[in-house]
Design a protein around this motif. Sequence first.
Motif, PDB file in Angstrom:
ATOM      1  N   LEU A  10      -8.619  -2.714 -10.707  1.00 24.38           N
ATOM      2  CA  LEU A  10      -8.886  -2.686 -10.171  1.00 24.38           C
ATOM      3  C   LEU A  10      -8.913  -1.155  -8.715  1.00 24.38           C
ATOM      4  O   LEU A  10      -9.221  -0.077 -10.207  1.00 24.38           O
ATOM      5  CB  LEU A  10      -7.044  -2.766  -9.480  1.00 24.38           C
ATOM      6  N   GLU A  11      -9.112  -1.320  -7.707  1.00 24.51           N
ATOM      7  CA  GLU A  11      -9.628  -0.050  -6.988  1.00 24.51           C
ATOM      8  C   GLU A  11      -9.226  -0.304  -5.153  1.00 24.51           C
ATOM      9  O   GLU A  11      -9.814  -2.223  -5.349  1.00 24.51           O
ATOM     10  CB  GLU A  11     -11.465   0.247  -6.959  1.00 24.51           C
ATOM     11  N   PRO A  12      -8.605   0.243  -4.655  1.00 22.20           N
ATOM     12  CA  PRO A  12      -8.840  -0.059  -3.094  1.00 22.20           C
ATOM     13  C   PRO A  12     -10.605  -0.935  -2.184  1.00 22.20           C
ATOM     14  O   PRO A  12     -11.381  -0.740  -2.876  1.00 22.20           O
ATOM     15  CB  PRO A  12      -8.215   1.430  -2.283  1.00 22.20           C
ATOM     16  N   VAL A  13      -9.847  -2.510  -2.078  1.00 23.71           N
ATOM     17  CA  VAL A  13     -11.069  -3.306  -1.736  1.00 23.71           C
ATOM     18  C   VAL A  13     -11.091  -3.174  -0.174  1.00 23.71           C
ATOM     19  O   VAL A  13      -9.887  -3.460   0.209  1.00 23.71           O
ATOM     20  CB  VAL A  13     -10.967  -4.041  -2.355  1.00 23.71           C
ATOM     21  N   GLN A  14     -11.775  -3.378   0.485  1.00 21.48           N
ATOM     22  CA  GLN A  14     -11.736  -2.894   2.053  1.00 21.48           C
ATOM     23  C   GLN A  14     -11.218  -5.528   2.462  1.00 21.48           C
ATOM     24  O   GLN A  14     -13.839  -5.425   2.422  1.00 21.48           O
ATOM     25  CB  GLN A  14     -12.888  -2.759   3.432  1.00 21.48           C
ATOM     26  N   VAL A  15     -11.394  -6.062   2.688  1.00 21.38           N
ATOM     27  CA  VAL A  15     -11.352  -7.679   2.495  1.00 21.38           C
ATOM     28  C   VAL A  15     -12.298  -7.341   3.380  1.00 21.38           C
ATOM     29  O   VAL A  15     -12.924  -8.913   3.256  1.00 21.38           O
ATOM     30  CB  VAL A  15      -9.122  -7.728   2.549  1.00 21.38           C
ATOM     31  N   ASP A  16     -11.570  -6.430   4.663  1.00 16.08           N
ATOM     32  CA  ASP A  16     -12.906  -7.907   5.639  1.00 16.08           C
ATOM     33  C   ASP A  16     -14.004  -6.715   5.748  1.00 16.08           C
ATOM     34  O   ASP A  16     -15.132  -8.062   5.742  1.00 16.08           O
ATOM     35  CB  ASP A  16     -12.041  -6.851   7.526  1.00 16.08           C
ATOM     36  N   THR A  17     -14.442  -6.126   5.496  1.00 18.96           N
ATOM     37  CA  THR A  17     -16.055  -5.923   5.301  1.00 18.96           C
ATOM     38  C   THR A  17     -16.432  -6.228   4.026  1.00 18.96           C
ATOM     39  O   THR A  17     -17.487  -7.565   4.378  1.00 18.96           O
ATOM     40  CB  THR A  17     -16.547  -4.346   4.504  1.00 18.96           C
ATOM     41  N   LEU A  18     -15.642  -7.156   2.851  1.00 18.36           N
ATOM     42  CA  LEU A  18     -16.382  -7.997   1.424  1.00 18.36           C
ATOM     43  C   LEU A  18     -15.852  -9.328   2.389  1.00 18.36           C
ATOM     44  O   LEU A  18     -17.715 -10.528   2.009  1.00 18.36           O
ATOM     45  CB  LEU A  18     -15.379  -7.711   0.569  1.00 18.36           C
ATOM     46  N   CYS A  19     -15.401 -10.065   3.122  1.00 17.64           N
ATOM     47  CA  CYS A  19     -14.797 -10.817   3.933  1.00 17.64           C
ATOM     48  C   CYS A  19     -17.031 -10.979   4.877  1.00 17.64           C
ATOM     49  O   CYS A  19     -17.290 -12.892   4.466  1.00 17.64           O
ATOM     50  CB  CYS A  19     -14.063 -11.784   4.535  1.00 17.64           C
TER      51      CYS A  19
END
Length: 537
Positions: free
Chosen positions: A383-392
Motif C-alpha cells: 500500500l502507498e498513497p495513489v493519485q487516482v486521477d493521475t492513474l485514471c
Amino acid sequence: MPYLLPDDLEQQLATLAQQKNCQIADLIREWINTNTATAAAPQDFRALVENIPDLIARYDRQGRYVYVNPALEHYSNQRMADVIGTTLGGAAFTPQTIAFMNEKLQQVLDTGQNLKIEFQATLSDEPQHFETWLIPEMDHAGIVQTVLTVTRDITEHKNMARRLQQNKMRYQAIVESQIDLVCRYTPNTVLTYVNDAYCRFFGKAREELVGFSFLTHSPQDQHESIRRRIAVLLQDPSPEVANYRSVLDDGREFWIQWVDHGIVDEHGQVIEVQAVGRDITQLKQLEEQRIHAAALEAELAKERELMALKDQFLSMVSHEFRAPLSVIKASDDILYHYANRMTPDRIQEHAQRISGQVAQMTQLLEDMLTLDRLRSGGTDLKLEPVQVDTLCRSIVEHFSLSDKQQHHITLNLPPSIPHLNADPRYLNRIIGNLLSNAIKYSRPGSIITLSVSYDDHNLMIDIADNGIGIPPQDHHHIFDTFFRAGNAQEFDGTGLGLAIVKQHVEAHGGSISFSSEVGQGTVFQVRLPNIQPARAG
C-alpha cells in the motif's frame, strides 16, 4: 533471414539456441514439432510441469512415451530417459491395467475426444487409486498425433470418503442401540422410581436406588447446577434438556443426556420430576471424531475444488493454447520455406505474429499464477498513497491509443479527489481489466465511461458501457474462475479477468458489484476504503 523478436524474448531464445547449438528458427520448430515445449517454456510454467506431483506424459500414435515429467521416478523405479520411446509397462502395472490403458489411448486417438478414467495399481504394499485425464493433441489437419496424459494419485481422496462413511455407520449404530434410562425423583433429589435400564446401567438393584438421592452418582461440582435446574422446573414444568456426568461405583464416569419434566398434582404444584436419560459418552467421544471428520470433509471439499480447477485448467489450456500454437506453427512454416523470397517487412510481420502469440500464452500463464497466488493468500500487496486521477488519466490514454479510438472513452473526475492507500499495480489491473472488458464487449463507436467519486469512507470507481450485457442467469457466476457468460462465447477470453479483479479488490478490503441488462450494457462499481483527505484537482 533471422526471426525478428522483441529484445528480451530474442535474448532468452538466443541463449537457449546457443546452448542447443541451433538457430532460433530451429528452436521454435523443435518446440512445436518435437513436443519439447517444457524446455523452452517460461520458467514458471516449466517449474510447474517439472515439480507437480501429478504424472504428466505424452504418447505417440504407437503408444510410446515421447515425454514424461520427473514425477515418473516417484511412482516407479524407472528414470525418465529410460522410458522415452518405450510403451506403457513396469512392475507396478498388471497386464490387465496395461491393456486397459492401451485401449483408452487408442480410443482417444480414434475419437479425438478428452477422456477421464480411474484405475488401481500396486506401487507399494497397498493398492493405490489413480485418476487419469487423456487429452488428444492434433496437427493442423485435425488428426490426433499424440495424447497428453495427466495422472494423479486419488488414494487419499478415496480413503477419506471411506472413513467418512465408516464414521457415519458407527454413529448410526450407536444411536440406534441406545436404551433409555427412566427415573422419578422428588424436588429434594430422592429417587421414587427407576426402570430396569437404569438399574443395569448403575449395576444396582432397584431397592438400592429408590429412596436415595441420585446425587450420590453425580460428581460434587455438578450439584449446584442440578439444584438450580430443579428450581426452574418447580416454576415451569416444561421439558428441560441437560447433559451431566454420572459416576459408577467402580469409578468409571459417563455422560448422560437428561430430559426432565415436572409432574404436577391437582393444584398444579410440581411434586415429582420424571427424567429420561441416554448414555451419550460415546457420542461425546464421537463429537471429537465428528469435528475431525468435518475437517476431513472440508479437506475433501477443497480437494474436489482443486480437482475441478485442474480439470478446468487442462480443458482451458488445451483449448486456449491450440489457436496461438497453430498461428505460431503456420508462421514458422512460412518463414522456414519461403523466407528467402520474402521482403523484410513480411518477415517482420510473421515474426511479430509469433511473438504476439507467445505473449498471449505467457499472459494466460501469468493470470493463472496470479490467481493461484491470490487464492492461497500469497498476495504481495504494497500500500502507498495513489493519485487516482493521475492513474485514471494514464489508463484512459493507454486504452484510447491501443483501441485506435474505435470507442469513445470518457473520464469523469470530481473537482477534488482524495489519495487512496492502495497498491498501484493492483489498482491499475482492476481498472484496466474492467475497461478492457467494456471495450471488448461493446460495438465500435459506442461510449464507455470511467467515473470516480467518493464519500467519507470509500472511493468509488464506476465503469459503464453500452455493450452486450450479462444474462440474468449468469450474474451469480460472473466472478467464478473460468466462467464466461453465455452470450460471450464468440469473444476471446479465458474467464480469469473478473476473478482476478475480485481478488485484487478484496485484498484491499473493498467490494465490487455490477448491474447489467442484455443488449443495453453493464456498469461495474468498485468500492475501496482507506482514502485520505481530499486535495484540489
